[in-house]
Design a protein around this motif. Structure first.
Motif, mmCIF file in Angstrom:
data_model
loop_
_atom_site.group_PDB
_atom_site.id
_atom_site.type_symbol
_atom_site.label_atom_id
_atom_site.label_comp_id
_atom_site.label_asym_id
_atom_site.label_seq_id
_atom_site.Cartn_x
_atom_site.Cartn_y
_atom_site.Cartn_z
ATOM 1 N N PRO A 1 -23.896 57.683 -38.977
ATOM 2 C CA PRO A 1 -24.188 56.269 -38.721
ATOM 3 C C PRO A 1 -25.549 56.132 -38.032
ATOM 4 C CG PRO A 1 -21.981 56.842 -37.958
ATOM 5 C CD PRO A 1 -22.655 58.130 -38.351
ATOM 6 N N LYS A 2 -26.169 54.971 -38.199
ATOM 7 C CA LYS A 2 -27.542 54.745 -37.719
ATOM 8 C C LYS A 2 -27.722 55.106 -36.243
ATOM 9 C CE LYS A 2 -31.089 51.168 -37.501
ATOM 10 N NZ LYS A 2 -31.392 49.761 -37.730
ATOM 11 N N ARG A 3 -26.812 54.638 -35.386
ATOM 12 C CA ARG A 3 -26.943 54.934 -33.939
ATOM 13 C C ARG A 3 -26.894 56.433 -33.659
ATOM 14 N NH1 ARG A 3 -23.352 50.738 -30.413
ATOM 15 N NH2 ARG A 3 -24.524 48.966 -31.164
ATOM 16 N N GLU A 4 -25.983 57.098 -34.337
ATOM 17 C CA GLU A 4 -25.832 58.540 -34.127
ATOM 18 C C GLU A 4 -27.077 59.282 -34.632
ATOM 19 O OE1 GLU A 4 -22.363 61.903 -34.777
ATOM 20 O OE2 GLU A 4 -21.993 59.833 -35.385
ATOM 21 N N ALA A 5 -27.594 58.879 -35.790
ATOM 22 C CA ALA A 5 -28.805 59.508 -36.335
ATOM 23 C C ALA A 5 -29.978 59.323 -35.370
ATOM 24 C CB ALA A 5 -29.138 58.916 -37.702
ATOM 25 N N ILE A 6 -30.135 58.129 -34.844
ATOM 26 C CA ILE A 6 -31.215 57.865 -33.890
ATOM 27 C C ILE A 6 -31.030 58.700 -32.623
ATOM 28 C CG2 ILE A 6 -32.202 56.092 -32.365
ATOM 29 C CD1 ILE A 6 -31.699 54.082 -34.695
ATOM 30 N N ALA A 7 -29.800 58.789 -32.148
ATOM 31 C CA ALA A 7 -29.524 59.593 -30.951
ATOM 32 C C ALA A 7 -29.851 61.069 -31.193
ATOM 33 C CB ALA A 7 -28.069 59.428 -30.534
ATOM 34 N N MET A 8 -29.537 61.572 -32.379
ATOM 35 C CA MET A 8 -29.851 62.970 -32.703
ATOM 36 C C MET A 8 -31.362 63.193 -32.760
ATOM 37 S SD MET A 8 -27.009 63.795 -35.582
ATOM 38 C CE MET A 8 -25.309 64.130 -35.129
ATOM 39 N N ILE A 9 -32.066 62.260 -33.370
ATOM 40 C CA ILE A 9 -33.524 62.383 -33.469
ATOM 41 C C ILE A 9 -34.156 62.314 -32.074
ATOM 42 C CG2 ILE A 9 -35.619 61.241 -34.317
ATOM 43 C CD1 ILE A 9 -33.812 60.427 -36.794
ATOM 44 N N LEU A 10 -33.677 61.414 -31.225
ATOM 45 C CA LEU A 10 -34.191 61.331 -29.850
ATOM 46 C C LEU A 10 -33.884 62.605 -29.069
ATOM 47 C CD1 LEU A 10 -33.403 57.600 -28.939
ATOM 48 C CD2 LEU A 10 -35.650 58.636 -29.404
ATOM 49 N N THR A 11 -32.702 63.178 -29.299
ATOM 50 C CA THR A 11 -32.349 64.450 -28.660
ATOM 51 C C THR A 11 -33.319 65.540 -29.100
ATOM 52 O OG1 THR A 11 -30.019 63.812 -28.565
ATOM 53 C CG2 THR A 11 -30.508 66.156 -28.321
ATOM 54 N N LEU A 12 -33.632 65.573 -30.389
ATOM 55 C CA LEU A 12 -34.614 66.536 -30.902
ATOM 56 C C LEU A 12 -35.971 66.360 -30.216
ATOM 57 C CD1 LEU A 12 -34.039 66.667 -34.769
ATOM 58 C CD2 LEU A 12 -34.365 68.634 -33.299
ATOM 59 N N LEU A 13 -36.415 65.116 -30.092
ATOM 60 C CA LEU A 13 -37.722 64.846 -29.483
ATOM 61 C C LEU A 13 -37.766 65.243 -28.006
ATOM 62 C CD1 LEU A 13 -38.558 61.410 -31.146
ATOM 63 C CD2 LEU A 13 -39.560 63.658 -31.673
ATOM 64 N N VAL A 14 -36.705 64.928 -27.266
ATOM 65 C CA VAL A 14 -36.647 65.313 -25.853
ATOM 66 C C VAL A 14 -36.639 66.834 -25.732
ATOM 67 C CG1 VAL A 14 -35.226 65.251 -23.754
ATOM 68 C CG2 VAL A 14 -35.561 63.165 -25.091
ATOM 69 N N MET A 15 -35.893 67.497 -26.629
ATOM 70 C CA MET A 15 -35.852 68.957 -26.605
ATOM 71 C C MET A 15 -37.237 69.543 -26.889
ATOM 72 S SD MET A 15 -33.898 71.630 -29.072
ATOM 73 C CE MET A 15 -34.942 71.060 -30.404
ATOM 74 N N VAL A 16 -37.963 68.993 -27.856
ATOM 75 C CA VAL A 16 -39.302 69.492 -28.179
ATOM 76 C C VAL A 16 -40.221 69.336 -26.957
ATOM 77 C CG1 VAL A 16 -41.373 69.042 -29.576
ATOM 78 C CG2 VAL A 16 -39.132 69.193 -30.667
ATOM 79 N N PHE A 17 -40.124 68.223 -26.261
ATOM 80 C CA PHE A 17 -40.905 68.030 -25.033
ATOM 81 C C PHE A 17 -40.527 69.083 -23.990
ATOM 82 C CE2 PHE A 17 -41.338 66.195 -20.773
ATOM 83 C CZ PHE A 17 -42.707 65.982 -20.751
ATOM 84 N N PHE A 18 -39.225 69.317 -23.810
ATOM 85 C CA PHE A 18 -38.733 70.325 -22.869
ATOM 86 C C PHE A 18 -39.263 71.717 -23.232
ATOM 87 C CE2 PHE A 18 -35.519 73.646 -22.141
ATOM 88 C CZ PHE A 18 -35.444 73.627 -20.762
ATOM 89 N N VAL A 19 -39.111 72.094 -24.496
ATOM 90 C CA VAL A 19 -39.544 73.422 -24.946
ATOM 91 C C VAL A 19 -41.063 73.567 -24.786
ATOM 92 C CG1 VAL A 19 -39.787 74.900 -26.999
ATOM 93 C CG2 VAL A 19 -37.591 73.818 -26.486
#
Length: 191
Positions: free
Chosen positions: A53-71
């Motif tokens: 679902p759209k909200r879940e997809a957006i949440a996953m993409i945001l999680t990816l982006l935060v992780m990339v910043f962390f890494v």
């Protein structure tokens, strides 16, 4: 012991780098850059929106982006603390190797390896139940990491540690997503 490991690392790097063939220089010089991989990133985003679902997809993409910043932050901090010269900047090595790139920053550990392995591992963790073939995405970080030896800018240990940091970070963010974000999305969906 550390001296032996570092000597093996240098010897392995010189050997692997010397396997380079001039007719493949363009390929490896292209593979080592981010822009050629943009279609892969677009495909990943599309797959999230197709399977979730759209909200879940957006949440996953945001999680990816935060992780990339962390890494990226962990990688940069580590590079500045360890301050290991890149092979192309090491005067003892740079006359023995093929150099196709000449970055000036430090070598340990590889940001290319940590970022690419983190992105693909988290993507695989999110999509593995939806697409069995998603593991093929690992072709990107493997080629991306290998290219760094070919172009003369990273030792094998830089790549191995970078890949491990990326994989562990992805697992950590996947667990955090499962504990913090997923339950929230489910509760919002019920309301």
């Amino acid at each position: 012991m550390l001296d032996k490991i570092l000597q093996w690392d240098r010897d392995a790097f010189v050997y692997l780098n010397s396997l380079g063939i001039e007719q493949y220089d363009t390929f490896w010089s292209t593979v080592t850059k981010f822009p050629p991989w943009i279609p892969l990133f677009a495909l990943i985003i599309i797959l999230f929106f197709i399977k979730f679902p759209k909200r879940e997809a957006i949440a996953m993409i945001l999680t990816l982006l935060v992780m990339v910043f962390f890494v990226g932050t962990v990688t940069d901090l580590t590079k500045n603390v360890v301050a290991r010269l890149r092979p192309n900047n090491d005067e003892d090595l740079n006359t023995l190797i093929r150099i196709l790139r000449s970055p000036s920053g430090f070598s340990f550990f590889s940001g290319h390896a940590s970022s690419s392995f983190s992105v693909i591992t988290l993507t695989v963790l999110f999509l593995r139940r939806k697409f069995k073939w998603v593991y093929l995405f690992y072709i990107w970080p493997v080629l991306f990491a290998m290219s760094r030896v070919y172009v003369g800018v990273h030792f094998p240990i830089d790549l191995i540690v970078g890949a491990l940091v990326g994989i562990v970070s992805a697992w950590l963010f996947y667990r955090l997503y499962g504990v913090l974000i997923s339950p929230y999305l489910k509760s919002v969906h019920r309301v």
